[in-house]
Scaffold this motif. Structure first.
Motif, PDB file in Angstrom:
ATOM      1  N   LEU A 417       0.818  -1.207   0.000  1.00 31.56           N
ATOM      2  CA  LEU A 417       0.000   0.000   0.000  1.00 31.56           C
ATOM      3  C   LEU A 417       0.856   1.262   0.000  1.00 31.56           C
ATOM      4  O   LEU A 417       0.538   2.246  -0.673  1.00 31.56           O
ATOM      5  CB  LEU A 417      -0.949  -0.005   1.204  1.00 31.56           C
ATOM      6  N   VAL A 421       0.588   4.156  -2.865  1.00 35.94           N
ATOM      7  CA  VAL A 421       0.294   5.548  -2.520  1.00 35.94           C
ATOM      8  C   VAL A 421       1.415   6.467  -3.002  1.00 35.94           C
ATOM      9  O   VAL A 421       1.163   7.558  -3.532  1.00 35.94           O
ATOM     10  CB  VAL A 421       0.073   5.691  -0.998  1.00 35.94           C
ATOM     11  N   LEU A 448      -8.087   6.985  -0.132  1.00 30.27           N
ATOM     12  CA  LEU A 448      -7.733   5.630   0.291  1.00 30.27           C
ATOM     13  C   LEU A 448      -8.870   5.113   1.163  1.00 30.27           C
ATOM     14  O   LEU A 448      -9.182   5.705   2.202  1.00 30.27           O
ATOM     15  CB  LEU A 448      -6.418   5.645   1.066  1.00 30.27           C
ATOM     16  N   ILE A 461      -7.486   2.635  -3.901  1.00 30.99           N
ATOM     17  CA  ILE A 461      -6.596   3.794  -3.973  1.00 30.99           C
ATOM     18  C   ILE A 461      -6.965   4.555  -5.244  1.00 30.99           C
ATOM     19  O   ILE A 461      -6.800   4.035  -6.352  1.00 30.99           O
ATOM     20  CB  ILE A 461      -5.112   3.372  -4.012  1.00 30.99           C
ATOM     21  N   ASP A 463      -6.994   8.388  -7.414  1.00 28.83           N
ATOM     22  CA  ASP A 463      -6.498   9.758  -7.534  1.00 28.83           C
ATOM     23  C   ASP A 463      -7.185  10.445  -8.709  1.00 28.83           C
ATOM     24  O   ASP A 463      -7.766   9.784  -9.577  1.00 28.83           O
ATOM     25  CB  ASP A 463      -4.974   9.768  -7.714  1.00 28.83           C
TER      26      ASP A 463
END
Length: 694
Positions: A417, A421, A448, A461, A463
């Motif tokens: 993770l 990230v 998240l 996750i 964005d």
């Protein structure tokens, strides 16, 4: 460093401090976004203060020094002495890193490495109000043990003295008095000009302060025999000082000395009677009264949640889980026998055993569960530091932090993770100017989240960055020799996104200390696969990228599909099974030399498990291959594969047993288990099976 204390006391400190330090990392990042949040400032101040108190009780002087410096900075911040700035937060976070390193050394029972002097000097400078003249570096507390005594007072609000005869002082004044008593009032500082903002006062001013609090000549500290060292007081004097400051019997801690009962009788008089000569019992080692104060002070507060918990070694939990696993196997066997039994009483007893075993299994699994927040808690700091390094504006949103999963999974998911990230920050979110040119807000968003879906955990996750260009990924794969042009032309966008998991694949042009999307992603996928999980990518160019990770709740007990190949039973992990159907084996096709079956207009490779798993066995006859067969479609990421099996037995929860030395390393085998009919079944490792045979 001193660990010459009861192991239980040390363990209590380790548990409490670990939780506080983990929370401080999140609170400090939140404070940078909300610099005017008074409650947050006070909470961070209390966190450093509590860790300092516990470390002082254990004589961890190096840890006390760093915590004390950070505590002083936040004392200045909450009193409005200076504003919160990014540079100040950089220093505080560096200090927190040093505290975490020293805390890890305490856990390992290793000597502590002091924080760099540059950080301590920076903390001391920041503890002064903005614009104040810098003063000499603070001297570390000489005897940090009594620092733990005023801890319970953190929950009390003492009113400021606004007239004579009031026996209470504020918490800040009390802290400054303790600093004076324990070494911050050296002879060199006594001659300097007094500064109210710095908290340094001379001995005369200290006497004057006591006169203001209690009336001229009413305090009796001078009646006590002077200590051998001007900067150290013994426990009796410390207790009498607390009685003077708060009134007899009103001290925030419960003193162990015999005197308090006598002054309590004369409640009308402001000044208590002169202290009697120290009793022989007072000649105890200094640690004893402090050790007594801590549990006594905790009893003064309402019972905390920690008092209803018991600390258990994780190895004990693992042993219990193994025994429950054995019980599950026996339960499965009895249920299988009960189905074929005509005895009604037997069937009822087996049914009750089935229910009780399931409840016991669930209860034991809960003892191994931890919130995913254990992993999520580190990401605000990771995103904050990377964003500052890359000069990006990024806001991280966390959801579902209370979702529970197996402690082994919590530890195993941490590194994958963190890598994902970091990639989202580096490659996902664009620079602020680029975002503005594309009509996006300058601040990027990374989300998240975690949620439970049946017997699985879904981690997302997401964005709002540049997204992924499927054609660019195909081009890179062709240049690296991973794909040929014809295969790339037939590849869908979703399949192209999964190219980033290919070993050696990277979209990064220049190598830096921050990994780009693709660097080490094959390791990430391998780690997820070893947890019996799956990872899925979806991306839109110019809009953003979404990664989904599905992992089981626990690794101890595995839901499987039991199948028969030849005369041998095998277990397929249910997490990989997508669908099952009967198929006329004559309706298959050969594509590029590979046997395939068309399912919903999509060609899926088809394999006979008997060809791989049954050694020295006769291959199925042509007639059998042209009849009806059972096909199990398994899912690996975005890839689907079909397995032809002889028979389907059913779904069963199994306990994974490691293979012995003779069978370890057998391709395609993850372990073994005992079936409900008492036989032995091998558990298949689908990725390894395909890699070795297909």
């Amino acid at each position: 460093m001193g660990f010459e204390v009861d192991e239980d006391i040390l363990q209590d400190f380790l548990v409490e401090a670990a939780e506080i330090l983990e929370l401080l990392s999140e609170q400090l990042v939140d404070l940078e976004k909300q610099p005017d949040d008074t409650n947050l400032l006070n909470a961070i101040f209390r966190g450093f203060h509590t860790v300092k108190g516990g470390a002082g009780f254990l004589s961890l002087t190096e840890l006390v020094d760093c915590c004390h410096g950070a505590e002083n900075v936040f004392d200045t911040l909450r009193n409005g002495g200076r504003p919160v700035s990014s540079e100040l937060m950089d220093t505080i976070l560096e200090a927190l890193d040093c505290i975490n390193e020293m805390f890890a050394q305490v856990q390992a029972r290793e000597p502590l490495t002091p924080a760099p002097q540059a950080i301590l000097d920076a903390l001391h400078k920041l503890s002064q109000p903005a614009g104040a003249e810098p003063v000499a570096s603070p001297e570390p507390p000489i005897t940090p043990e009594p620092i733990a005594a005023p801890e319970p007072e953190m929950t009390q609000e003492s009113s400021a003295t606004d007239g004579a005869g009031i026996d209470e002082i504020t918490e800040d004044e009390f802290e400054r008095l303790l600093d004076e008593l324990h070494g911050n009032s050296s002879p060199s500082k006594a001659t300097a000009s007094p500064s109210v903002s710095s908290g340094d006062i001379t001995d005369d001013e200290f006497e004057s302060l006591l006169d203001e609090l209690h009336g001229k000549g009413q305090h009796k500290i001078a009646a006590a025999p002077p200590p051998a060292d001007d900067s150290v007081i013994d426990d009796d004097e410390f207790e009498r000082l607390l009685d003077e400051l708060h009134g007899a019997g009103q001290s925030p801690t419960i003193a162990s000395a015999p005197e308090p009962s006598e002054p309590a009788k004369d409640t009308a008089s402001v000044a208590p009677a002169p202290a009697p000569a120290p009793a022989p019992a007072a000649a105890v080692k200094p640690q004893a009264p402090v050790a007594a104060d801590k549990p006594a002070a905790s009893r003064a507060n309402p019972p905390s949640q920690g008092e209803s918990t018991v600390r258990v070694d994780t190895r004990t939990l693992d042993e219990i889980m193994n025994m429950v696993g054995e019980l599950v196997l026996v339960r499965n066997r009895l249920v299988s026998l009960g189905i074929n039994s005509s005895d009604e009483a037997m069937a009822k007893a087996v049914a009750n055993l089935d229910v009780v075993t399931a409840d016991l299994q669930g209860g034991v699994m809960k003892t191994r569960m931890q919130p995913i927040k254990k992993v999520f808690g580190r990401f605000p700091r990771v995103v904050r530091d990377l964003a500052r390094t890359l000069k990006k504006d990024i806001n991280l949103t966390l959801e579902g932090e209370d979702t529970d999963l197996d402690k082994n999974l919590v530890e195993a998911l941490a590194d994958p993770l963190v890598h994902l990230v970091r990639n989202a920050v580096d490659h996902g979110v664009e620079m602020p100017d680029v975002r503005e040119q594309n009509g996006k807000p300058r601040m990027g968003q990374i989300k998240l989240s975690a949620s439970q879906e049946g017997d699985h955990i879904l981690l997302v996750i997401q964005d709002d960055g540049a997204g992924m260009d499927a054609e660019k990924l195909k081009s890179i794969a062709i240049n690296k020799g991973i794909l040929d042009p014809d295969t790339a032309a037939r590849m869908s966008n979703t399949e192209a996104y999964n190219l980033i998991f290919a070993p050696g694949f990277s979209t990064k042009v220049e190598i830096s200390d921050i990994s780009g999307r693709g660097v080490g992603m094959d390791v990430v996928k391998t780690s997820i696969t070893q947890l019996n999980g799956a990872i899925h990518i979806d991306s839109n160019l110019g809009t953003g990228t979404r990664l989904e990770i599905k992992v089981p709740l626990t690794l101890a007990i595995l839901p499987t599909l039991m199948v028969l190949v030849g005369k041998q039973t095998f277990a397929l992990p249910l997490t990989n099974v997508n669908e099952i159907f009967h198929l006329d084996l004559r309706k298959t096709n050969i594509v590029d030399g590979q046997l395939t079956v068309i399912v919903r207009e999509k060609a899926i490779p088809l394999f006979y498990l008997q060809d791989w798993l049954i050694r020295n066995g006769a291959a199925p006859s042509r007639k059998k291959r042209e009849g009806l067969g059972h096909v199990v479609i398994v899912q690996l990421g975005m890839k689907q594969v079909g397995f032809v099996v002889d028979s389907l037995i059913g779904q069963e929860e199994v306990v994974i047993k490691a293979l012995d030395d003779l069978l370890q390393g057998t391709p395609g085998m993850a372990g073994a288990t005992i079936t409900s009919d008492g036989g032995i079944a091998l558990i298949l490792d689908i990725p390894s099976l395909l890699k070795h045979y297909a």
